[in-house]
Design a protein around this motif. Structure first.
Motif, PDB file in Angstrom:
ATOM      1  N   PRO A   4      -7.538   8.513  12.846  1.00  0.00           N
ATOM      2  CA  PRO A   4      -6.333   9.345  12.761  1.00  0.00           C
ATOM      3  C   PRO A   4      -6.185  10.295  13.946  1.00  0.00           C
ATOM      4  CG  PRO A   4      -7.386   9.191  10.617  1.00  0.00           C
ATOM      5  CD  PRO A   4      -8.319   8.540  11.597  1.00  0.00           C
ATOM      6  N   ASP A   5      -7.298  10.834  14.437  1.00  0.00           N
ATOM      7  CA  ASP A   5      -7.232  11.751  15.574  1.00  0.00           C
ATOM      8  C   ASP A   5      -6.721  11.055  16.831  1.00  0.00           C
ATOM      9  OD1 ASP A   5      -8.180  13.738  13.969  1.00  0.00           O
ATOM     10  OD2 ASP A   5     -10.180  13.839  14.861  1.00  0.00           O
ATOM     11  N   GLN A   6      -7.156   9.822  17.053  1.00  0.00           N
ATOM     12  CA  GLN A   6      -6.688   9.059  18.221  1.00  0.00           C
ATOM     13  C   GLN A   6      -5.193   8.774  18.112  1.00  0.00           C
ATOM     14  OE1 GLN A   6      -9.529   5.833  17.743  1.00  0.00           O
ATOM     15  NE2 GLN A   6     -10.613   6.436  19.616  1.00  0.00           N
ATOM     16  N   ILE A   7      -4.760   8.428  16.919  1.00  0.00           N
ATOM     17  CA  ILE A   7      -3.339   8.134  16.701  1.00  0.00           C
ATOM     18  C   ILE A   7      -2.500   9.390  16.895  1.00  0.00           C
ATOM     19  CG2 ILE A   7      -1.634   7.454  14.964  1.00  0.00           C
ATOM     20  CD1 ILE A   7      -3.870   5.666  13.738  1.00  0.00           C
ATOM     21  N   ARG A   8      -2.969  10.497  16.355  1.00  0.00           N
ATOM     22  CA  ARG A   8      -2.228  11.757  16.476  1.00  0.00           C
ATOM     23  C   ARG A   8      -2.096  12.168  17.939  1.00  0.00           C
ATOM     24  NH1 ARG A   8      -1.097  15.864  12.707  1.00  0.00           N
ATOM     25  NH2 ARG A   8      -0.739  17.907  13.633  1.00  0.00           N
ATOM     26  N   GLU A   9      -3.170  12.004  18.718  1.00  0.00           N
ATOM     27  CA  GLU A   9      -3.124  12.353  20.134  1.00  0.00           C
ATOM     28  C   GLU A   9      -2.096  11.493  20.870  1.00  0.00           C
ATOM     29  OE1 GLU A   9      -6.317  13.568  23.486  1.00  0.00           O
ATOM     30  OE2 GLU A   9      -6.668  11.622  22.561  1.00  0.00           O
ATOM     31  N   ALA A  10      -2.060  10.194  20.554  1.00  0.00           N
ATOM     32  CA  ALA A  10      -1.087   9.310  21.192  1.00  0.00           C
ATOM     33  C   ALA A  10       0.339   9.709  20.816  1.00  0.00           C
ATOM     34  CB  ALA A  10      -1.359   7.859  20.783  1.00  0.00           C
ATOM     35  N   LEU A  11       0.546  10.054  19.557  1.00  0.00           N
ATOM     36  CA  LEU A  11       1.868  10.490  19.110  1.00  0.00           C
ATOM     37  C   LEU A  11       2.320  11.742  19.859  1.00  0.00           C
ATOM     38  CD1 LEU A  11       1.483   9.941  15.265  1.00  0.00           C
ATOM     39  CD2 LEU A  11       3.383   9.054  16.632  1.00  0.00           C
ATOM     40  N   LEU A  12       1.434  12.706  19.968  1.00  0.00           N
ATOM     41  CA  LEU A  12       1.785  13.953  20.639  1.00  0.00           C
ATOM     42  C   LEU A  12       2.084  13.736  22.123  1.00  0.00           C
ATOM     43  CD1 LEU A  12      -0.754  16.353  18.902  1.00  0.00           C
ATOM     44  CD2 LEU A  12       1.739  16.451  18.720  1.00  0.00           C
ATOM     45  N   ASN A  13       1.321  12.863  22.754  1.00  0.00           N
ATOM     46  CA  ASN A  13       1.573  12.569  24.165  1.00  0.00           C
ATOM     47  C   ASN A  13       2.926  11.897  24.363  1.00  0.00           C
ATOM     48  OD1 ASN A  13      -0.672  13.463  25.896  1.00  0.00           O
ATOM     49  ND2 ASN A  13      -1.931  12.125  24.640  1.00  0.00           N
ATOM     50  N   VAL A  14       3.259  10.967  23.493  1.00  0.00           N
ATOM     51  CA  VAL A  14       4.560  10.285  23.577  1.00  0.00           C
ATOM     52  C   VAL A  14       5.688  11.287  23.337  1.00  0.00           C
ATOM     53  CG1 VAL A  14       6.075   8.646  22.384  1.00  0.00           C
ATOM     54  CG2 VAL A  14       3.745   7.973  23.017  1.00  0.00           C
ATOM     55  N   GLN A  44      -2.969  -0.757  10.111  1.00  0.00           N
ATOM     56  CA  GLN A  44      -2.974   0.159  11.244  1.00  0.00           C
ATOM     57  C   GLN A  44      -1.599   0.792  11.471  1.00  0.00           C
ATOM     58  OE1 GLN A  44      -5.440  -0.491  14.752  1.00  0.00           O
ATOM     59  NE2 GLN A  44      -5.818  -2.579  14.028  1.00  0.00           N
ATOM     60  N   GLU A  45      -0.552   0.014  11.252  1.00  0.00           N
ATOM     61  CA  GLU A  45       0.790   0.568  11.417  1.00  0.00           C
ATOM     62  C   GLU A  45       1.061   1.671  10.389  1.00  0.00           C
ATOM     63  OE1 GLU A  45       3.504  -2.689  11.373  1.00  0.00           O
ATOM     64  OE2 GLU A  45       2.937  -3.388  13.378  1.00  0.00           O
ATOM     65  N   GLN A  46       0.529   1.509   9.198  1.00  0.00           N
ATOM     66  CA  GLN A  46       0.704   2.546   8.182  1.00  0.00           C
ATOM     67  C   GLN A  46      -0.087   3.801   8.523  1.00  0.00           C
ATOM     68  OE1 GLN A  46      -0.259   0.569   4.476  1.00  0.00           O
ATOM     69  NE2 GLN A  46       1.844  -0.200   4.237  1.00  0.00           N
ATOM     70  N   LEU A  47      -1.219   3.635   9.213  1.00  0.00           N
ATOM     71  CA  LEU A  47      -1.963   4.804   9.690  1.00  0.00           C
ATOM     72  C   LEU A  47      -1.129   5.595  10.694  1.00  0.00           C
ATOM     73  CD1 LEU A  47      -5.604   3.454  10.241  1.00  0.00           C
ATOM     74  CD2 LEU A  47      -4.838   5.084   8.500  1.00  0.00           C
ATOM     75  N   VAL A  48      -0.421   4.871  11.557  1.00  0.00           N
ATOM     76  CA  VAL A  48       0.462   5.527  12.532  1.00  0.00           C
ATOM     77  C   VAL A  48       1.568   6.283  11.801  1.00  0.00           C
ATOM     78  CG1 VAL A  48       2.108   5.172  14.405  1.00  0.00           C
ATOM     79  CG2 VAL A  48      -0.031   3.872  14.366  1.00  0.00           C
ATOM     80  N   LEU A  49       2.169   5.645  10.807  1.00  0.00           N
ATOM     81  CA  LEU A  49       3.231   6.300  10.034  1.00  0.00           C
ATOM     82  C   LEU A  49       2.715   7.553   9.338  1.00  0.00           C
ATOM     83  CD1 LEU A  49       4.960   3.180   8.428  1.00  0.00           C
ATOM     84  CD2 LEU A  49       5.876   4.639  10.247  1.00  0.00           C
ATOM     85  N   ALA A  50       1.508   7.474   8.781  1.00  0.00           N
ATOM     86  CA  ALA A  50       0.939   8.630   8.081  1.00  0.00           C
ATOM     87  C   ALA A  50       0.733   9.800   9.035  1.00  0.00           C
ATOM     88  CB  ALA A  50      -0.397   8.241   7.422  1.00  0.00           C
TER      89      ALA A  50
END
Length: 254
Positions: A4-14, A44-50
């Motif tokens: 989740p931390d990796q996904i959150r970082e990518a989201l924030l950068n985008v 994995q896509e649902q992890l991104v959505l979460a």
């Protein structure tokens, strides 16, 4: 599997890259999928959505672009989110970046590291009182580690024992540490003296004060986002100061 931390970082950068445009759910998620090179995997896509929706919980995003486009898929970065994006590499809203920044500047004992991980998890879920308690726990572990190192120095050099340093109460230990270091301040390395003077008060007056406000059973007032956020930002400096103090205590220099 991405964390989740990796996904959150990518989201924030985008989001940081797209903020000046008209933010929409589809454009953000598409860019994140490409950046993370996600396969077609529903889990994995649902992890991104979460994690995307958790940004709304933290208060970094809000729905709508303006009153004419006030509903999803439009969204915008809040003032809180803008503040986080300005220091994204070390903001607690980006746990991955925050932990990396912390490791570059200090080395945490396992107990403190566990408390920080829990504090960050509480923070991104909007549980600021719980985050304050966990952050305070991590800081107090640092203090006790410094105390242990200085007590060993006192014994090694045959100095008189300090009752405050042997007390079970952290407040007493803090007072004992400050008194001891103040006595030695003239002989401290300039870098350590500067860090101590700058951040010791920040620890005692900021992090621990917020922790006490949060954990005191008579306190019903909510701990604010601003106070917890400030505590997270100063914690790496406190951790670096603690490491310098432990190193100094281990050198045997008087």
């Amino acid at each position: 599997m991405l964390t989740p931390d990796q996904i959150r970082e990518a989201l924030l950068n985008v989001i940081d890259e797209q903020e000046n445009g008209n933010l929409q759910t589809v454009s953000i998620l598409r860019a994140v999928k490409e950046r993370l090179e996600l396969p077609r995997d529903v889990g994995q896509e649902q992890l991104v959505l979460a994690e995307f929706h958790r940004l709304f919980t933290t208060g970094y995003l809000a729905w709508g672009h303006d009153l004419a486009n006030a509903t999803p898929p439009f969204c915008h970065v809040t003032s809180r989110g803008s503040s986080a994006l300005e220091q994204l590499s070390r903001d607690p809203g980006n746990p991955q970046g925050y932990k990396e920044y912390l490791k570059r500047n200090s080395s945490l004992p396992p107990v403190a590291e566990a408390y920080i991980s829990e504090a960050l998890d509480c923070y991104v879920n909007g549980h600021y009182k719980a985050a304050a308690v966990m952050l305070g726990g991590a800081s107090e572990r640092l203090v006790l580690d410094v105390r242990d190192a200085i007590v060993q120095k006192i014994v090694r050099e045959g100095e008189p024992r300090r009752s405050q340093l042997e007390d079970w109460r952290v407040k007493k230990v803090l007072g004992g540490l400050k008194s001891y270091v103040d006595e030695k301040k003239a002989k401290l390395d300039p870098q350590l003296r500067e860090k101590f003077e700058a951040y010791w008060a920040a620890f005692t007056q900021q992090i621990r004060a917020v922790r006490n406000d949060a954990g005191h059973p008579n306190s019903i007032d909510p701990v604010t986002y601003e106070s917890v956020h400030a505590g997270f930002l100063v914690f790496p400096n406190v951790a670096e100061m603690a490491n310098l103090l432990k190193t100094w205590a281990a050198t045997g220099s008087k």
